[in-house]
Design a protein around this motif. Structure first.
Motif, PDB file in Angstrom:
ATOM      1  N   GLN A 144       0.816  -1.210   0.000  1.00 59.57           N
ATOM      2  CA  GLN A 144       0.000   0.000   0.000  1.00 59.57           C
ATOM      3  C   GLN A 144       0.855   1.267   0.000  1.00 59.57           C
ATOM      4  OE1 GLN A 144      -2.724  -0.778   3.328  1.00 59.57           O
ATOM      5  NE2 GLN A 144      -4.307  -1.320   1.844  1.00 59.57           N
ATOM      6  N   LEU A 145       2.024   1.189   0.608  1.00 61.48           N
ATOM      7  CA  LEU A 145       2.932   2.338   0.610  1.00 61.48           C
ATOM      8  C   LEU A 145       3.836   2.362  -0.621  1.00 61.48           C
ATOM      9  CD1 LEU A 145       4.044   2.358   4.362  1.00 61.48           C
ATOM     10  CD2 LEU A 145       2.294   3.785   3.272  1.00 61.48           C
ATOM     11  N   GLN A 146       3.725   1.315  -1.446  1.00 63.70           N
ATOM     12  CA  GLN A 146       4.515   1.210  -2.675  1.00 63.70           C
ATOM     13  C   GLN A 146       6.019   1.249  -2.385  1.00 63.70           C
ATOM     14  OE1 GLN A 146       3.074   3.985  -5.663  1.00 63.70           O
ATOM     15  NE2 GLN A 146       0.936   3.518  -5.211  1.00 63.70           N
TER      16      GLN A 146
ATOM     17  N   PRO B 109      -0.488   8.691   5.594  1.00 61.58           N
ATOM     18  CA  PRO B 109      -1.844   8.965   6.089  1.00 61.58           C
ATOM     19  C   PRO B 109      -2.394   7.866   6.993  1.00 61.58           C
ATOM     20  CG  PRO B 109      -1.688   9.368   3.718  1.00 61.58           C
ATOM     21  CD  PRO B 109      -0.422   8.680   4.116  1.00 61.58           C
ATOM     22  N   LEU B 110      -1.783   6.703   6.983  1.00 62.32           N
ATOM     23  CA  LEU B 110      -2.285   5.595   7.802  1.00 62.32           C
ATOM     24  C   LEU B 110      -1.978   5.768   9.278  1.00 62.32           C
ATOM     25  CD1 LEU B 110      -1.368   2.571   5.504  1.00 62.32           C
ATOM     26  CD2 LEU B 110      -3.579   3.696   5.765  1.00 62.32           C
ATOM     27  N   LEU B 111      -1.048   6.665   9.618  1.00 60.41           N
ATOM     28  CA  LEU B 111      -0.681   6.905  11.009  1.00 60.41           C
ATOM     29  C   LEU B 111      -0.830   8.393  11.288  1.00 60.41           C
ATOM     30  CD1 LEU B 111       0.368   5.533  13.585  1.00 60.41           C
ATOM     31  CD2 LEU B 111       2.698   6.020  12.806  1.00 60.41           C
TER      32      LEU B 111
ATOM     33  N   VAL C 268     -10.539   3.881  13.863  1.00 60.55           N
ATOM     34  CA  VAL C 268     -10.117   5.198  14.348  1.00 60.55           C
ATOM     35  C   VAL C 268     -10.528   6.251  13.323  1.00 60.55           C
ATOM     36  CG1 VAL C 268      -8.175   6.669  14.999  1.00 60.55           C
ATOM     37  CG2 VAL C 268      -8.147   4.240  15.605  1.00 60.55           C
ATOM     38  N   GLY C 269     -11.250   7.266  13.779  1.00 61.76           N
ATOM     39  CA  GLY C 269     -11.613   8.365  12.893  1.00 61.76           C
ATOM     40  C   GLY C 269     -12.596   7.934  11.816  1.00 61.76           C
ATOM     41  N   GLY C 270     -12.558   8.654  10.713  1.00 63.87           N
ATOM     42  CA  GLY C 270     -13.536   8.419   9.659  1.00 63.87           C
ATOM     43  C   GLY C 270     -13.036   7.643   8.476  1.00 63.87           C
ATOM     44  N   GLY C 271     -11.889   6.983   8.592  1.00 62.50           N
ATOM     45  CA  GLY C 271     -11.359   6.257   7.448  1.00 62.50           C
ATOM     46  C   GLY C 271     -10.369   5.175   7.841  1.00 62.50           C
TER      47      GLY C 271
ATOM     48  N   LEU D 205      -5.684  -2.063   9.324  1.00 66.12           N
ATOM     49  CA  LEU D 205      -4.753  -2.981   8.670  1.00 66.12           C
ATOM     50  C   LEU D 205      -4.229  -4.015   9.661  1.00 66.12           C
ATOM     51  CD1 LEU D 205      -1.830  -1.904   6.323  1.00 66.12           C
ATOM     52  CD2 LEU D 205      -1.620  -3.793   7.913  1.00 66.12           C
ATOM     53  N   ALA D 206      -3.877  -3.582  10.860  1.00 65.25           N
ATOM     54  CA  ALA D 206      -3.271  -4.476  11.841  1.00 65.25           C
ATOM     55  C   ALA D 206      -4.224  -5.564  12.318  1.00 65.25           C
ATOM     56  CB  ALA D 206      -2.756  -3.675  13.038  1.00 65.25           C
TER      57      ALA D 206
END
Length: 206
Positions: free
Chosen positions: A22-24, A79-81, A150-153, A159-160
């Motif tokens: 996902q982070l390429q 953006p994932l963290l 967590v949050g709106g997305g 993922l974890a």
């Protein structure tokens, strides 16, 4: 290039491959055979003091061990963290929850069934199911009013938790009990770059 030491059936290793994809981030994968003892050698101990996978080896040779630590390292600045300290703490709390409430019961029940020894381990599996259902019930309750952890997305928290929760049926957990979890699993599966456990990453060097 980053090097990932993992095993084929490991949910913890799967987490790392999903994130790298996902982070390429290009990486070189080294898949180990756990049953033959490849993680028990002195050579592997130099990579991981705990003699287990996954291990992420950096370009300079240093290693990061334990899946949650690897996830946090890789997700830094993405953006994932979240940057916000409070929101970040919420992500990390779900990583702790996964390790404490789900990590032992779901994977171990799954291993007993995959290895064909479930009939000999019926009492142990009964205990694992009791503990695992408690964790799954907590997760499902949260998801009754939240689409994401967590949050709106989608975040590192989703993922974890995704790999082993999505594999719980392989340990004979009755996942039909958890409609909110199942809807959440579908939302996670729809994320760009989400790999199946046996899928190859587009950024994996072979």
């Amino acid at each position: 290039m980053l090097k990932l030491y993992d095993s084929r059936f490991s949910g913890n290793s799967w987490k790392i491959r999903i994130l790298l994809n996902q982070l390429q981030k290009p990486f070189e994968r080294h898949t180990l055979d756990l049953e033959s003892g490849e993680t028990k050698t002195n050579e592997f101990y130099k990579l991981n003091r705990f003699n287990r996978i996954p291990v992420l080896q950096l370009e300079d040779g240093r290693t990061i061990v334990e899946s949650a630590a690897i996830l946090l390292y890789l997700a830094e600045g993405s953006p994932l963290l979240p940057e916000d300290a409070y929101m970040r703490s919420q992500v990390i709390s779900w990583l702790f929850f996964e390790q404490g409430d789900l990590q032992r019961s779901i994977p171990l029940a799954r291993v007993y069934h995959i290895r064909g020894i479930a009939d000999k381990m019926s009492q142990q599996i009964e205990r694992l199911h009791a503990d695992g259902y408690l964790g799954l019930e907590k997760l499902d309750r949260w998801l009754t009013t939240n689409d994401w952890l967590v949050g709106g997305g989608y975040t590192l928290a989703d993922l974890a938790l995704f790999p082993y929760v999505s594999l719980a049926h392989e340990g004979k957990f009755d996942m039909q009990r958890f409609q909110h979890i199942n809807s959440w699993l579908d939302r996670v599966r729809s994320q760009p770059g989400l790999l199946g456990i046996f899928d190859l990453s587009s950024y994996q060097s072979v």
